[in-house]
Each structure stands twice: as structure tokens, then as C-alpha cells.
Design a protein around this motif. Structure first.
Motif, mmCIF file in Angstrom:
data_model
loop_
_atom_site.group_PDB
_atom_site.id
_atom_site.type_symbol
_atom_site.label_atom_id
_atom_site.label_comp_id
_atom_site.label_asym_id
_atom_site.label_seq_id
_atom_site.Cartn_x
_atom_site.Cartn_y
_atom_site.Cartn_z
ATOM 1 N N VAL A 1 -2.370 1.757 3.449
ATOM 2 C CA VAL A 1 -2.958 1.620 4.781
ATOM 3 C C VAL A 1 -4.070 0.571 4.740
ATOM 4 O O VAL A 1 -4.140 -0.318 5.600
ATOM 5 C CB VAL A 1 -3.478 2.980 5.303
ATOM 6 N N HIS A 2 -4.926 0.652 3.734
ATOM 7 C CA HIS A 2 -6.019 -0.310 3.577
ATOM 8 C C HIS A 2 -5.471 -1.730 3.409
ATOM 9 O O HIS A 2 -5.974 -2.686 4.016
ATOM 10 C CB HIS A 2 -6.874 0.105 2.387
ATOM 11 N N LEU A 3 -4.447 -1.872 2.585
ATOM 12 C CA LEU A 3 -3.837 -3.182 2.333
ATOM 13 C C LEU A 3 -3.351 -3.814 3.629
ATOM 14 O O LEU A 3 -3.721 -4.940 3.959
ATOM 15 C CB LEU A 3 -2.670 -3.046 1.345
ATOM 16 N N TYR A 4 -2.521 -3.087 4.370
ATOM 17 C CA TYR A 4 -1.951 -3.651 5.588
ATOM 18 C C TYR A 4 -3.008 -3.825 6.684
ATOM 19 O O TYR A 4 -2.940 -4.773 7.463
ATOM 20 C CB TYR A 4 -0.765 -2.815 6.070
ATOM 21 N N ALA A 5 -3.986 -2.936 6.738
ATOM 22 C CA ALA A 5 -5.059 -3.071 7.731
ATOM 23 C C ALA A 5 -5.880 -4.334 7.473
ATOM 24 O O ALA A 5 -6.295 -5.014 8.419
ATOM 25 C CB ALA A 5 -5.956 -1.839 7.714
ATOM 26 N N SER B 1 -3.939 1.431 -8.943
ATOM 27 C CA SER B 1 -4.809 0.353 -9.420
ATOM 28 C C SER B 1 -4.276 -1.017 -9.065
ATOM 29 O O SER B 1 -5.038 -1.905 -8.655
ATOM 30 C CB SER B 1 -4.995 0.461 -10.932
ATOM 31 N N ILE B 2 -2.985 -1.209 -9.212
ATOM 32 C CA ILE B 2 -2.418 -2.524 -8.926
ATOM 33 C C ILE B 2 -2.446 -2.788 -7.417
ATOM 34 O O ILE B 2 -2.693 -3.899 -6.972
ATOM 35 C CB ILE B 2 -1.012 -2.703 -9.541
ATOM 36 N N LEU B 3 -2.234 -1.742 -6.614
ATOM 37 C CA LEU B 3 -2.349 -1.906 -5.161
ATOM 38 C C LEU B 3 -3.782 -2.253 -4.770
ATOM 39 O O LEU B 3 -4.012 -3.098 -3.907
ATOM 40 C CB LEU B 3 -1.907 -0.643 -4.434
ATOM 41 N N GLN B 4 -4.748 -1.575 -5.399
ATOM 42 C CA GLN B 4 -6.152 -1.864 -5.113
ATOM 43 C C GLN B 4 -6.472 -3.313 -5.471
ATOM 44 O O GLN B 4 -7.229 -3.979 -4.761
ATOM 45 C CB GLN B 4 -7.064 -0.903 -5.872
ATOM 46 N N ALA C 1 -5.177 -11.243 -9.578
ATOM 47 C CA ALA C 1 -4.090 -12.037 -10.168
ATOM 48 C C ALA C 1 -3.842 -11.630 -11.622
ATOM 49 O O ALA C 1 -2.694 -11.525 -12.063
ATOM 50 C CB ALA C 1 -4.400 -13.524 -10.071
ATOM 51 N N GLU C 2 -4.912 -11.380 -12.370
ATOM 52 C CA GLU C 2 -4.764 -10.951 -13.761
ATOM 53 C C GLU C 2 -4.146 -9.555 -13.841
ATOM 54 O O GLU C 2 -3.328 -9.279 -14.722
ATOM 55 C CB GLU C 2 -6.112 -10.982 -14.481
ATOM 56 N N ALA C 3 -4.537 -8.676 -12.930
ATOM 57 C CA ALA C 3 -3.953 -7.331 -12.891
ATOM 58 C C ALA C 3 -2.451 -7.421 -12.639
ATOM 59 O O ALA C 3 -1.660 -6.717 -13.274
ATOM 60 C CB ALA C 3 -4.635 -6.484 -11.811
ATOM 61 N N LEU C 4 -2.055 -8.311 -11.727
ATOM 62 C CA LEU C 4 -0.623 -8.495 -11.448
ATOM 63 C C LEU C 4 0.125 -9.050 -12.661
ATOM 64 O O LEU C 4 1.255 -8.638 -12.941
ATOM 65 C CB LEU C 4 -0.430 -9.420 -10.245
ATOM 66 N N LYS C 5 -0.507 -9.976 -13.393
ATOM 67 C CA LYS C 5 0.124 -10.506 -14.606
ATOM 68 C C LYS C 5 0.355 -9.394 -15.628
ATOM 69 O O LYS C 5 1.402 -9.334 -16.265
ATOM 70 C CB LYS C 5 -0.738 -11.607 -15.227
ATOM 71 N N CYS C 6 -0.621 -8.514 -15.767
ATOM 72 C CA CYS C 6 -0.478 -7.382 -16.692
ATOM 73 C C CYS C 6 0.659 -6.470 -16.248
ATOM 74 O O CYS C 6 1.449 -5.994 -17.067
ATOM 75 C CB CYS C 6 -1.779 -6.581 -16.772
ATOM 76 N N PHE C 7 0.739 -6.222 -14.936
ATOM 77 C CA PHE C 7 1.802 -5.375 -14.409
ATOM 78 C C PHE C 7 3.173 -5.982 -14.687
ATOM 79 O O PHE C 7 4.101 -5.285 -15.092
ATOM 80 C CB PHE C 7 1.600 -5.145 -12.906
ATOM 81 N N GLU C 8 3.287 -7.289 -14.490
ATOM 82 C CA GLU C 8 4.556 -7.964 -14.764
ATOM 83 C C GLU C 8 4.919 -7.884 -16.246
ATOM 84 O O GLU C 8 6.074 -7.650 -16.596
ATOM 85 C CB GLU C 8 4.499 -9.424 -14.301
ATOM 86 N N ILE D 1 -1.418 -11.126 1.594
ATOM 87 C CA ILE D 1 -0.716 -9.843 1.584
ATOM 88 C C ILE D 1 0.551 -9.898 0.720
ATOM 89 O O ILE D 1 1.080 -8.868 0.333
ATOM 90 C CB ILE D 1 -0.364 -9.393 3.015
ATOM 91 N N GLY D 2 1.016 -11.090 0.386
ATOM 92 C CA GLY D 2 2.281 -11.250 -0.324
ATOM 93 C C GLY D 2 2.477 -10.339 -1.531
ATOM 94 O O GLY D 2 3.447 -9.579 -1.579
ATOM 95 N N PRO D 3 1.595 -10.393 -2.524
ATOM 96 C CA PRO D 3 1.791 -9.544 -3.706
ATOM 97 C C PRO D 3 1.806 -8.045 -3.379
ATOM 98 O O PRO D 3 2.622 -7.300 -3.917
ATOM 99 C CB PRO D 3 0.602 -9.889 -4.601
ATOM 100 N N GLY D 4 0.939 -7.625 -2.487
ATOM 101 C CA GLY D 4 0.898 -6.213 -2.114
ATOM 102 C C GLY D 4 2.152 -5.780 -1.389
ATOM 103 O O GLY D 4 2.686 -4.692 -1.620
#
Length: 133
Positions: free
Chosen positions: A104-108, A67-70, A44-51, A78-81
Motif C-alpha cells: 500500500v505504501h509503495l503504490y501510494a 525488506s526488499i519491498l521497503q 538498488a543494492e538490496a535488489l542486487k542481493c535479492f537477484e 515504482i518499476g522494481p517494486g
């Protein structure tokens, strides 16, 4: 350099302070912080930084997206990804190589097997085309 050290060592509050003190924050600054949050399971913090990075009109690079995908993989939903993947598609970000692997990892992780197959096939096709050239 100092910001990367703080982020890698897990001193994310100090890394954030160093970045906020910079007159100009660039891709490397934001990515170092995103990598740190991602590596320490703080999606969540990584996403805030990205935004905030996007809000400041700083362009992400392949390392930023990886990095943000990881970070999204480590989250409970799955929403944010999925939203990030849509953003990448809209902006023409190449999703082959490491980024494709993380997708692939995210959706799997979240049971999106049809999406996994689609991404895998696209990455395979891109790789085959690259070898043919």
C-alpha cells in the motif's frame, strides 16, 4: 550472527565479505544483507542481493519480501517494486499483514491509488476471513 551485526551497523561491505566467505549462503544470510541495505536507503543494492539470492536458488521468506519491498519504497521509481509484486503474486506469496501494508505504501508513494484500494480491500477481506475462522 556476525553478518547480521555488520549489516545492522551499516558495515555493509564487511557484511557482504562475510556472506561471500560462507560455503553455503541461506535465506538468513541473504536477508540480513538485504535488511541492512534497505535500512540504509540502498534500494538498488538490496535488489542486487535479492537477484543473487534467487540466482543461487535460495528461497526468500516473509522478512526478505518485507525488506526488499521497503527498499523499493525508498527508490525513485515504482518499476522494481511493481515487478517484485508481480513476482510475489506469481509465486503465491501472501500479501496480507506487513507485506500488504508495505505494498500500500509503495503504490501510494507513486500515485497508484486504484492499486492501493485493491490491495487494501484484499488485505481487509483476508483479515476478516481470519477473524471468522
Amino acid at each position: 550472527m556476525l553478518r547480521s551485526m555488520y549489516a545492522i551497523c551499516g558495515a555493509l561491505t564487511r557484511a557482504r565479505q562475510v556472506i561471500e566467505e560462507l560455503r553455503v549462503r541461506d535465506t538468513i544470510s541473504w536477508t540480513a544483507l538485504i535488511v541492512g541495505h534497505s535500512a540504509h536507503g540502498q534500494g538498488a543494492e538490496a535488489l542486487k542481493c535479492f537477484e543473487q539470492m534467487r540466482h543461487e536458488y535460495v528461497s526468500p521468506n516473509a522478512v526478505t519480501f518485507s525488506s526488499i519491498l521497503q527498499a523499493c519504497v525508498s527508490m525513485d521509481t515504482i518499476g522494481p517494486g511493481s515487478l517484485l509484486h508481480a513476482y510475489m503474486m506469481k509465486h503465491g506469496v501472501h500479501t496480507d499483514g506487513p507485506i500488504g501494508t508495505i505494498l500500500v505504501h509503495l503504490y501510494a508513494n507513486f500515485g497508484g491509488l486504484a492499486r492501493v484500494f485493491s490491495i487494501f480491500c484484499k488485505c481487509l477481506l483476508l483479515s476478516m476471513n481470519a477473524l471468522a475462522d
